[in-house]
Design a protein around this motif. Structure first.
Motif, short mmCIF file in Angstrom:
data_model
loop_
_atom_site.label_atom_id
_atom_site.label_comp_id
_atom_site.label_asym_id
_atom_site.label_seq_id
_atom_site.Cartn_x
_atom_site.Cartn_y
_atom_site.Cartn_z
N ALA A 170 0.82 -1.21 0.00
CA ALA A 170 0.00 0.00 0.00
C ALA A 170 0.85 1.26 0.00
O ALA A 170 0.44 2.30 -0.52
N ASP A 171 2.07 1.17 0.54
CA ASP A 171 2.97 2.32 0.58
C ASP A 171 3.76 2.51 -0.72
O ASP A 171 4.58 3.41 -0.83
N GLY A 172 3.51 1.65 -1.71
CA GLY A 172 4.20 1.76 -2.99
C GLY A 172 5.55 1.06 -3.04
O GLY A 172 6.20 1.05 -4.07
N LYS A 173 5.95 0.44 -1.93
CA LYS A 173 7.23 -0.26 -1.86
C LYS A 173 7.09 -1.65 -2.50
O LYS A 173 6.13 -2.36 -2.25
N ASN A 174 8.06 -2.03 -3.32
CA ASN A 174 8.07 -3.35 -3.94
C ASN A 174 8.28 -4.41 -2.86
O ASN A 174 9.24 -4.33 -2.10
N ILE A 175 7.37 -5.39 -2.79
CA ILE A 175 7.52 -6.45 -1.79
C ILE A 175 7.78 -7.81 -2.42
O ILE A 175 7.94 -8.80 -1.71
N GLY A 176 7.82 -7.90 -3.73
CA GLY A 176 8.10 -9.17 -4.39
C GLY A 176 7.55 -9.20 -5.80
O GLY A 176 7.26 -8.16 -6.39
N GLU A 177 7.43 -10.42 -6.32
CA GLU A 177 6.89 -10.59 -7.66
C GLU A 177 6.09 -11.88 -7.73
O GLU A 177 6.22 -12.75 -6.87
N ILE A 178 5.24 -11.97 -8.75
CA ILE A 178 4.42 -13.17 -8.94
C ILE A 178 5.29 -14.26 -9.55
O ILE A 178 5.92 -14.05 -10.59
N ASP A 179 5.35 -15.40 -8.88
CA ASP A 179 6.10 -16.54 -9.41
C ASP A 179 5.20 -17.40 -10.29
O ASP A 179 5.58 -17.76 -11.39
N HIS A 180 4.01 -17.73 -9.78
CA HIS A 180 3.05 -18.49 -10.58
C HIS A 180 1.66 -18.37 -9.95
O HIS A 180 1.52 -17.79 -8.88
N LEU A 181 0.67 -18.88 -10.65
CA LEU A 181 -0.72 -18.83 -10.19
C LEU A 181 -1.21 -20.23 -9.85
O LEU A 181 -0.77 -21.22 -10.44
N ILE A 182 -2.15 -20.31 -8.92
CA ILE A 182 -2.82 -21.56 -8.58
C ILE A 182 -4.27 -21.39 -8.99
O ILE A 182 -4.93 -20.44 -8.58
N ILE A 183 -4.76 -22.31 -9.81
CA ILE A 183 -6.11 -22.23 -10.37
C ILE A 183 -6.95 -23.38 -9.82
O ILE A 183 -6.49 -24.53 -9.80
N ASP A 184 -8.16 -23.06 -9.37
CA ASP A 184 -9.08 -24.09 -8.91
C ASP A 184 -9.52 -24.92 -10.12
O ASP A 184 -10.05 -24.37 -11.10
N LYS A 185 -9.27 -26.23 -10.09
CA LYS A 185 -9.56 -27.09 -11.24
C LYS A 185 -11.03 -27.14 -11.60
O LYS A 185 -11.38 -27.24 -12.77
N VAL A 186 -11.91 -27.09 -10.62
CA VAL A 186 -13.33 -27.25 -10.88
C VAL A 186 -13.96 -25.95 -11.40
O VAL A 186 -14.63 -25.94 -12.43
N SER A 187 -13.72 -24.84 -10.71
CA SER A 187 -14.36 -23.58 -11.09
C SER A 187 -13.60 -22.84 -12.19
O SER A 187 -14.17 -22.01 -12.88
N GLY A 188 -12.30 -23.10 -12.30
CA GLY A 188 -11.48 -22.38 -13.26
C GLY A 188 -11.02 -21.02 -12.76
O GLY A 188 -10.36 -20.28 -13.48
N ARG A 189 -11.36 -20.69 -11.54
CA ARG A 189 -10.97 -19.40 -10.97
C ARG A 189 -9.52 -19.42 -10.51
O ARG A 189 -9.04 -20.42 -9.99
N VAL A 190 -8.87 -18.28 -10.65
CA VAL A 190 -7.55 -18.12 -10.06
C VAL A 190 -7.77 -18.04 -8.56
O VAL A 190 -8.53 -17.20 -8.08
#
Length: 125
Positions: A26-46
Motif C-alpha cells: 500500500a505504501d508503494g514499496k516493492n515487496i516481491g513478484e508473482i512466481d506463478h498462479l494456482i487455479i481451482d480445477k473445478v471452477s477455473g478461478r484463479v
C-alpha cells in the motif's frame, strides 16, 4: 518492464505474462513478484498468486501463496498493488505442498489476509 503490460488493451491475460510481475504494498514499496498462479480445477478461478521475495540472483527467495483477491492491478505501477506487507507474508500460515489438499489451511489463510474465499463465489477471476 512488467510482463503484465504485454497486452495493455486486452481484458484477459496469459499466466505467462503475469509471471515476474512486481507486487507493491500500500505504501508503494516493492515487496516481491508473482512466481506463478494456482487455479481451482473445478471452477477455473484463479485462487492464489504465489509470490516470491527475498534472496539474491534467484537464490534464497521464499514463495508464499496469497489469495488472488488480495491483488489489484495498478496501471501506474505496471504491477499489482496489495495491502499485504512483507512481514505479513513472513508470518503467514505455514505452507507445504500438502496445503492444497487442506481446506482448513485455505480458510485460515483467507482469514489471515482478510479476503473472501474463492470457493464461496467471491474473489478470484
Amino acid at each position: 518492464m512488467a510482463r503484465a503490460t504485454a497486452h495493455p488493451d486486452h481484458h484477459c491475460i496469459s499466466s505467462e505474462d503475469i509471471q515476474g510481475t512486481e507486487v507493491y504494498g500500500a505504501d508503494g514499496k516493492n515487496i516481491g513478484e508473482i512466481d506463478h498462479l494456482i487455479i481451482d480445477k473445478v471452477s477455473g478461478r484463479v485462487a492464489y498468486a504465489v509470490m516470491s521475495f527475498g534472496g539474491f540472483v534467484g537464490l534464497g527467495h521464499s514463495h508464499y501463496p496469497i489469495p488472488w483477491s488480495a491483488l489489484r492491478y495498478d496501471t501506474s505501477l505496471e504491477g499489482f498493488r496489495t495491502n499485504i506487507t512483507e512481514q505479513q507474508l513472513r508470518d503467514a500460515p505455514e505452507f507445504s505442498d500438502d496445503s492444497w489438499e487442506d481446506r482448513d489451511w485455505e480458510t485460515r489463510t483467507h482469514r489471515y489476509y482478510g479476503t473472501p474465499t474463492y470457493w464461496e463465489g467471491r474473489g478470484g477471476l
